[in-house]
Design a protein around this motif. Structure first.
Motif, mmCIF file in Angstrom:
data_model
loop_
_atom_site.group_PDB
_atom_site.id
_atom_site.type_symbol
_atom_site.label_atom_id
_atom_site.label_comp_id
_atom_site.label_asym_id
_atom_site.label_seq_id
_atom_site.Cartn_x
_atom_site.Cartn_y
_atom_site.Cartn_z
ATOM 1 N N SER B 49 -19.114 34.434 9.565
ATOM 2 C CA SER B 49 -18.892 34.983 8.232
ATOM 3 C C SER B 49 -19.538 34.088 7.183
ATOM 4 O O SER B 49 -19.947 32.959 7.470
ATOM 5 C CB SER B 49 -17.389 35.104 7.958
ATOM 6 O OG SER B 49 -16.783 33.817 7.956
ATOM 7 N N ILE B 50 -19.604 34.611 5.969
ATOM 8 C CA ILE B 50 -20.136 33.830 4.861
ATOM 9 C C ILE B 50 -19.467 34.275 3.572
ATOM 10 O O ILE B 50 -19.244 35.474 3.348
ATOM 11 C CB ILE B 50 -21.678 33.950 4.762
ATOM 12 C CG1 ILE B 50 -22.227 32.981 3.721
ATOM 13 C CG2 ILE B 50 -22.102 35.392 4.448
ATOM 14 C CD1 ILE B 50 -23.740 32.809 3.796
ATOM 15 N N SER B 51 -19.131 33.311 2.761
ATOM 16 C CA SER B 51 -18.575 33.586 1.446
ATOM 17 C C SER B 51 -19.713 33.734 0.448
ATOM 18 O O SER B 51 -20.788 33.160 0.628
ATOM 19 C CB SER B 51 -17.665 32.425 1.033
ATOM 20 O OG SER B 51 -17.387 32.472 -0.337
ATOM 21 N N SER B 52 -19.446 34.454 -0.626
ATOM 22 C CA SER B 52 -20.490 34.689 -1.615
ATOM 23 C C SER B 52 -20.872 33.431 -2.396
ATOM 24 O O SER B 52 -21.862 33.426 -3.115
ATOM 25 C CB SER B 52 -20.058 35.778 -2.595
ATOM 26 O OG SER B 52 -18.872 35.403 -3.266
ATOM 27 N N ILE B 53 -20.112 32.372 -2.237
ATOM 28 C CA ILE B 53 -20.468 31.125 -2.937
ATOM 29 C C ILE B 53 -21.520 30.336 -2.154
ATOM 30 O O ILE B 53 -22.015 29.320 -2.629
ATOM 31 C CB ILE B 53 -19.241 30.244 -3.203
ATOM 32 C CG1 ILE B 53 -18.573 29.813 -1.890
ATOM 33 C CG2 ILE B 53 -18.260 30.966 -4.101
ATOM 34 C CD1 ILE B 53 -17.448 28.809 -2.102
#
Lengths: 114, 117
Positions: B49-53
């Motif tokens: 996964s990846i966060s938008s930050i």
């Protein structure tokens, strides 16, 4: 191992005959979801429980109901299955409370309507 | 209205080479993105996964890149292995500041990856 379990894996029912699919989890997650996935399509969220609070998606047919008697179990009831309800039904869980939660899926129940 | 799109229904790659799976989204409120892998007759398995930050997140052979201005993310698998052959789903959610945030996922249609020996 902590996991999400779905029973049965395959379910055959007759047109109009009520059917119940079950999901259980040992992850102790407080959120449980039911998705419908038809062939070659994206999984589509039907509803979810946040603890005991039931949240229905706006376009989920009334034919679909759900019950969550306790943290570990969640049921999907299809009151009068039609041919168009034949699909893979996926249960997922997540632990709400963090900023972003990953959902963990069970193996799915494939429903066939005759 | 399909908010998450995977425009390539299938991808075929030679073992040892790089696999690049792409995903586009339209909802600028999405702030958390995930990739799931799905084998036949099994449920989706969380991959990365990846966060938008962030604009990149790496886990072993898997790297996810996020380009917020283009509303595009990609999954790179290097080196690809035959066991990676599966359907890959991109998913996105609108998170929040925690508490009652429960991350409803919107999925793409999936890309079938085949890695040839």
């Amino acid at each position: 191992d902590a996991m999400v379990i779905q029973n049965p894996r395959y379910q055959v029912t007759q047109f109009g005959k009520p059917v119940t699919l079950s999901c259980s989890q040992t992850l102790n997650h407080n959120v449980m979801y039911w998705y419908q996935q038809k062939s070659s399509q994206a999984p589509k969220l039907l509803f979810h429980y946040y603890d005991k609070d039931f949240n229905n998606e706006a376009d989920t047919p009334d034919n679909f109901q759900s019950r969550r008697p306790n943290t570990s179990f969640c049921f999907l009831d299809i009151r009068s299955p039609g041919l168009g309800d034949a699909a893979m039904y996926l249960c997922a869980t997540s632990s709400a409370g963090g900023i972003q939660e990953t959902q963990y899926f069970g193996p799915g129940t494939r429903l066939l309507v005759l | 209205d399909q908010q998450v799109k995977q425009n390539s229904p299938s991808l075929s790659v030679q073992e040892g080479r790089i696999s690049i799976l792409n995903c586009d989204y339209t909802n600028s409120m999405f702030d958390y993105f995930l990739w799931y892998k799905k084998y036949p007759a099994e449920g989706p398995t969380f991959l990365i996964s990846i966060s938008s930050i962030k604009d990149k997140n790496e886990d072993g052979r898997f790297t996810v890149f996020l380009n917020k201005s283009a509303k595009h993310l990609s999954l790179h698998i290097v080196p690809s292995q035959p066991g990676d052959s599966a359907v890959y789903f991109c998913a996105a959610s609108v998170g929040g500041a925690g508490g009652t945030s429960y991350g409803k996922l919107t999925f793409g249609q999936g890309t079938i990856l085949t890695v040839h020996p």
